[in-house]
Structures are given as structure tokens and as C-alpha cells.
Write a protein that holds these residues in place. Structure first.
Motif, PDB file in Angstrom:
ATOM      1  N   ALA A 124     -48.550  55.983 -14.627  1.00 32.45           N
ATOM      2  CA  ALA A 124     -48.658  56.018 -13.305  1.00 32.45           C
ATOM      3  C   ALA A 124     -48.588  57.491 -12.488  1.00 32.45           C
ATOM      4  O   ALA A 124     -47.721  58.134 -12.761  1.00 32.45           O
ATOM      5  CB  ALA A 124     -47.565  55.219 -12.622  1.00 32.45           C
ATOM      6  N   LEU A 125     -49.597  57.787 -11.834  1.00 29.97           N
ATOM      7  CA  LEU A 125     -49.643  59.075 -11.079  1.00 29.97           C
ATOM      8  C   LEU A 125     -48.335  59.287 -10.419  1.00 29.97           C
ATOM      9  O   LEU A 125     -47.785  60.440 -10.425  1.00 29.97           O
ATOM     10  CB  LEU A 125     -50.548  59.216 -10.154  1.00 29.97           C
ATOM     11  N   ARG A 126     -47.746  58.248  -9.746  1.00 30.34           N
ATOM     12  CA  ARG A 126     -46.475  58.407  -9.041  1.00 30.34           C
ATOM     13  C   ARG A 126     -45.450  58.935  -9.957  1.00 30.34           C
ATOM     14  O   ARG A 126     -44.564  59.735  -9.549  1.00 30.34           O
ATOM     15  CB  ARG A 126     -46.132  57.009  -8.424  1.00 30.34           C
ATOM     16  N   LYS A 156     -63.943  59.662  -3.985  1.00 28.97           N
ATOM     17  CA  LYS A 156     -63.599  58.385  -3.516  1.00 28.97           C
ATOM     18  C   LYS A 156     -62.059  57.764  -3.749  1.00 28.97           C
ATOM     19  O   LYS A 156     -61.724  57.015  -2.939  1.00 28.97           O
ATOM     20  CB  LYS A 156     -64.725  57.376  -3.855  1.00 28.97           C
ATOM     21  N   TRP A 157     -61.499  58.297  -4.708  1.00 31.43           N
ATOM     22  CA  TRP A 157     -60.272  57.841  -5.064  1.00 31.43           C
ATOM     23  C   TRP A 157     -59.054  58.944  -4.575  1.00 31.43           C
ATOM     24  O   TRP A 157     -57.944  58.419  -4.518  1.00 31.43           O
ATOM     25  CB  TRP A 157     -60.060  57.954  -6.702  1.00 31.43           C
ATOM     26  N   ILE A 158     -59.429  59.757  -3.793  1.00 28.71           N
ATOM     27  CA  ILE A 158     -58.405  60.801  -3.485  1.00 28.71           C
ATOM     28  C   ILE A 158     -57.359  60.272  -2.330  1.00 28.71           C
ATOM     29  O   ILE A 158     -56.187  60.639  -2.196  1.00 28.71           O
ATOM     30  CB  ILE A 158     -59.174  61.907  -2.749  1.00 28.71           C
ATOM     31  N   PRO A 159     -57.916  59.424  -1.433  1.00 29.65           N
ATOM     32  CA  PRO A 159     -56.896  58.888  -0.156  1.00 29.65           C
ATOM     33  C   PRO A 159     -55.938  57.963  -0.902  1.00 29.65           C
ATOM     34  O   PRO A 159     -54.770  58.263  -0.702  1.00 29.65           O
ATOM     35  CB  PRO A 159     -57.922  58.171   0.690  1.00 29.65           C
ATOM     36  N   SER A 160     -56.263  57.250  -1.968  1.00 33.06           N
ATOM     37  CA  SER A 160     -55.310  56.238  -2.460  1.00 33.06           C
ATOM     38  C   SER A 160     -54.346  57.071  -3.242  1.00 33.06           C
ATOM     39  O   SER A 160     -53.016  56.755  -3.384  1.00 33.06           O
ATOM     40  CB  SER A 160     -55.953  55.179  -3.260  1.00 33.06           C
ATOM     41  N   LEU A 161     -55.081  58.274  -4.105  1.00 30.59           N
ATOM     42  CA  LEU A 161     -54.000  58.939  -4.899  1.00 30.59           C
ATOM     43  C   LEU A 161     -53.236  59.859  -3.875  1.00 30.59           C
ATOM     44  O   LEU A 161     -51.923  60.312  -4.239  1.00 30.59           O
ATOM     45  CB  LEU A 161     -54.611  59.819  -5.796  1.00 30.59           C
ATOM     46  N   ALA A 184     -51.787  58.887  -1.093  1.00 35.63           N
ATOM     47  CA  ALA A 184     -50.634  57.760  -0.871  1.00 35.63           C
ATOM     48  C   ALA A 184     -49.553  57.756  -1.961  1.00 35.63           C
ATOM     49  O   ALA A 184     -48.522  57.769  -1.622  1.00 35.63           O
ATOM     50  CB  ALA A 184     -51.280  56.626  -0.662  1.00 35.63           C
ATOM     51  N   GLU A 185     -50.084  57.854  -3.160  1.00 36.15           N
ATOM     52  CA  GLU A 185     -49.108  57.668  -4.328  1.00 36.15           C
ATOM     53  C   GLU A 185     -48.328  58.858  -4.413  1.00 36.15           C
ATOM     54  O   GLU A 185     -47.204  59.117  -4.818  1.00 36.15           O
ATOM     55  CB  GLU A 185     -50.055  57.604  -5.678  1.00 36.15           C
ATOM     56  N   LEU A 186     -48.934  60.360  -4.282  1.00 34.45           N
ATOM     57  CA  LEU A 186     -48.229  61.419  -4.245  1.00 34.45           C
ATOM     58  C   LEU A 186     -47.280  61.360  -3.190  1.00 34.45           C
ATOM     59  O   LEU A 186     -46.130  62.094  -3.291  1.00 34.45           O
ATOM     60  CB  LEU A 186     -49.089  62.487  -4.108  1.00 34.45           C
ATOM     61  N   ARG A 187     -47.518  61.016  -2.032  1.00 33.96           N
ATOM     62  CA  ARG A 187     -46.618  61.141  -0.889  1.00 33.96           C
ATOM     63  C   ARG A 187     -45.373  60.183  -1.386  1.00 33.96           C
ATOM     64  O   ARG A 187     -44.174  60.448  -0.830  1.00 33.96           O
ATOM     65  CB  ARG A 187     -47.208  60.647   0.275  1.00 33.96           C
ATOM     66  N   LEU A 188     -45.620  59.016  -2.012  1.00 31.12           N
ATOM     67  CA  LEU A 188     -44.281  58.214  -2.558  1.00 31.12           C
ATOM     68  C   LEU A 188     -43.526  58.598  -3.241  1.00 31.12           C
ATOM     69  O   LEU A 188     -42.525  58.474  -3.546  1.00 31.12           O
ATOM     70  CB  LEU A 188     -45.080  57.018  -2.656  1.00 31.12           C
ATOM     71  N   ALA A 189     -44.032  59.623  -4.135  1.00 33.59           N
ATOM     72  CA  ALA A 189     -43.329  60.377  -5.424  1.00 33.59           C
ATOM     73  C   ALA A 189     -42.485  61.290  -4.923  1.00 33.59           C
ATOM     74  O   ALA A 189     -41.431  61.452  -5.511  1.00 33.59           O
ATOM     75  CB  ALA A 189     -44.503  60.701  -6.189  1.00 33.59           C
ATOM     76  N   ALA A 201     -54.435  62.446   5.517  1.00 34.72           N
ATOM     77  CA  ALA A 201     -53.687  61.454   4.717  1.00 34.72           C
ATOM     78  C   ALA A 201     -52.249  62.058   4.309  1.00 34.72           C
ATOM     79  O   ALA A 201     -51.703  61.522   3.577  1.00 34.72           O
ATOM     80  CB  ALA A 201     -54.508  60.797   3.592  1.00 34.72           C
ATOM     81  N   GLY A 202     -52.261  63.433   4.401  1.00 35.33           N
ATOM     82  CA  GLY A 202     -51.094  64.130   3.909  1.00 35.33           C
ATOM     83  C   GLY A 202     -51.384  65.343   3.021  1.00 35.33           C
ATOM     84  O   GLY A 202     -50.474  66.022   2.759  1.00 35.33           O
ATOM     85  N   ALA A 203     -52.539  65.640   2.696  1.00 37.78           N
ATOM     86  CA  ALA A 203     -52.856  66.849   1.960  1.00 37.78           C
ATOM     87  C   ALA A 203     -52.684  68.039   2.748  1.00 37.78           C
ATOM     88  O   ALA A 203     -53.056  68.319   3.742  1.00 37.78           O
ATOM     89  CB  ALA A 203     -54.230  66.751   1.192  1.00 37.78           C
TER      90      ALA A 203
END
Length: 333
Positions: A232-234, A257-262, A264-269, A310-312
Motif C-alpha cells: 500500500a502506498l499509504r 490520471k492516478w495522481i489525485p487519489s494517490l 489523498a493516500e499520501l495525506r492520510l499517511a 488536492a494537497g501537493a
């Protein structure tokens, strides 16, 4: 920068490096982490090897852009310059493919690889010196173990080596660069949790260095929010966020196309700054050995605006992105 498979301080190579000369004696130490004003960085540069190729350089050999670093350093400076003119305030060095292991496969001495690492920093410094009024950071590009194997294994991370070997591979380069003029180390295109853990072990002797860690999420993994090896990336981001040296975590060499969801995972981590630099959006055809599709820099810039929202914190480009893409990102900021 990832993809398919002696200079003076002005960046001019005058002679071949002296393999008997210690490479660490004529450099200033890397910027200490607590003195790095990295929060001010917003725009990363774009692809190095692909831009060299666009400009007529031959990168077909197994050492890839390292061939140009050795044989045509002025072309590397020209690429750095183009990205700075486009608005980048962080330069990645042309060292992704440089390692003692990778050089040894072609009969080149370890000192040759060490000198090439330091040369890549000097070339970025030469380009930065042309804009003394700007605050420009230099991040030393360090590819994963798979990059030294020249077989694309950074896109799956199934290495046939021991954990101590993995630690030693990264430790050798860190030891050289710790006394370079770079601002931070960029461990990029990381495919697995184990490799990230090995880098953390390798860094233990240098607690004051600054580093970022970016993982690669191929399409068949990104849809499940995983890195190339399947973790998991997280979990990967949470691990590296705990290292004393970490100033940012993120993703590179991944489809836009995958960057927004990724993100979000980074922000949770973790609460570390997030750095993303995806590919142009084109696809690599491994069988035909060519890129397919097209990329619109304007659309890339619009996507970059969404990634910032998105947070980058830091956005740039990887394979096949060009100065026009970086200009659009700078406009988005």
C-alpha cells in the motif's frame, strides 16, 4: 527521472576524472536538513533523459542519460537551463542511472561512478549560477536498485539480492553525495516497502541530510493505491515519513490520471509535504520499444492546478514532460 530501459565549477569537463583522487575532498557538505528552506519550493523540473533525447542526445546505451553526463555535459546544462527558464525552482540532477554497481557491469571503476555523481551536481550548480537572484534547490536524482540492473525491474521491485546488499547499494551513493553541493537527496521511482526500508537503514549515519522519497505506482497497481511491488502506498509513505531525513514524500513516474487519489493516500499517511511528478500521460509500449499517445502541456497544467488543490506542495514532471509542461505548472502556481 525514470523510463524504459572532470568538470570544473563552471560545469565544463576539461579532463577525464582522476580515478585515484578522492572525490569528496573538494566539495562543501550538503545543505543540512534544518537549514533547508524547502517549504518555499513549488515547481519541480521535467524529464531529463527524454528531454536530452528530444534535443538530439543519444541515450540508447544501458547507462542512459549517464552517457550524456559523461560525454556531453553542456547538453545537461542546457536542459537544466530550459527548465529554469520555464519556471522550475527545483532541479533534479542527471544521476538517476549512476551507481557503482551499474558502472561495474560495463567495466568501469567505482571512482568513475562516484565522480559522475558529483559531476551531475556541479552541472546543476552551473545552471543555477546563471540565475543568482532566484532561490533554486538542487535535488540529486537517485534511482532504485532496479535502475542499475538495466532491465526495468524498478517497475516491479522483484530483486534477487539480499537486504544488506540493498542497503550497501544506497549507502555507497549517500556517502559520496553527503559531501556534495546538493541541497537534498531525491530517492525516486521506488517500487517497494523493502527498498524504502533499506534506504532508511543506509541513511542512519547521516541524520542531518535532507531527502525526499517518491514511489512508482504503475497502472495495474495505482488503481488499488499500491506501489509497484504491491504494498500500500499509504504504508510506504508512513514508513519514510518517520525517517529523520525526510522533507517530503510522493509519487513519480506514474500516469497523471492516478495522481489525485494517490495524493489523498499520501495525506492520510503523514503530514510531510507532498511531491508529485508524473509522466506526460503517454504510454510506453515495451514490445515495440516506443511511446504511444500524446501529451498536451496545457492540459497537464490544468491537472497540476488540481494536484496543488488536492494537497501537493511541489509539482513537476517525469518521463516525456518538457519545458512547456513545466511552464504550464508554473502558471498554475
Amino acid at each position: 527521472m525514470a523510463g524504459p530501459p572532470g568538470c570544473d565549477r563552471s560545469g565544463v569537463c576539461r579532463t577525464a576524472p582522476d580515478e585515484n583522487q578522492p572525490v569528496r575532498n573538494y566539495h562543501e557538505p550538503m545543505t543540512p536538513r534544518d537549514q533547508l528552506e524547502f517549504a518555499k519550493a513549488r515547481v519541480l523540473d521535467g524529464g531529463m533523459a527524454s528531454e536530452l533525447e528530444f534535443r538530439g542526445a543519444d541515450i540508447t546505451g544501458p547507462l542512459w542519460s549517464a552517457h550524456v553526463l559523461e560525454n556531453a555535459p553542456e547538453k545537461v546544462i542546457a536542459v537544466h537551463r530550459a527548465y529554469l527558464e520555464a519556471g522550475a525552482d527545483v532541479l533534479l540532477t542527471a544521476s538517476y542511472q549512476v551507481s557503482r554497481k551499474g558502472y561495474a557491469e560495463f567495466g568501469l571503476e567505482p571512482a568513475r561512478a562516484d565522480a559522475a555523481l558529483l559531476r551531475s551536481v556541479e552541472l546543476a550548480r552551473a545552471a543555477r549560477a546563471e540565475s543568482p537572484e532566484r532561490r533554486i534547490f538542487i535535488a540529486t536524482s537517485l534511482g532504485p536498485y532496479g535502475a542499475a540492473l538495466h532491465n526495468g525491474s524498478e517497475y516491479h521491485g522483484n530483486y534477487h539480492c539480499s537486504f544488506p546488499e540493498l542497503v550497501r547499494f544506497h549507502q555507497e551513493r549517500i556517502e559520496v553525495l553527503a559531501m556534495s553541493d546538493a541541497d537534498l537527496l531525491a530517492f525516486e521511482t521506488l517500487p517497494s516497502l523493502d527498498e524504502a526500508r533499506a534506504i532508511g537503514e543506509a541513511l542512519k549515519s547521516w541524520p542531518n541530510l535532507a531527502a525526499w522519497f517518491t514511489f512508482v505506482c504503475p497502472a495495474y497497481r495505482a488503481s488499488s493505491l499500491q506501489v509497484a511491488h504491491g504494498e500500500a502506498l499509504r504504508d510506504c509513505a508512513a514508513l519514510v515519513a518517520g525517517f529523520a531525513q525526510t522533507v517530503a514524500v510522493g509519487v513519480n513516474c506514474t500516469q497523471p490520471k492516478w495522481i489525485p487519489s494517490l495524493i489523498a493516500e499520501l495525506r492520510l499517511a503523514s503530514d510531510k509535504p507532498i511531491v508529485v511528478y508524473p509522466n506526460s500521460g503517454e504510454d510506453w509500449d515495451a514490445e515495440a520499444r516506443c511511446w504511444t499517445g500524446s501529451s498536451d502541456p496545457s492540459e497537464f497544467g490544468q491537472q497540476a492546478r488540481q494536484w496543488y488543490e488536492a494537497g501537493a506542495q511541489l509539482v513537476g514532471g517525469c518521463c516525456r514532460t518538457r519545458p512547456s509542461h513545466i511552464s504550464e505548472i508554473a502558471g498554475a502556481v
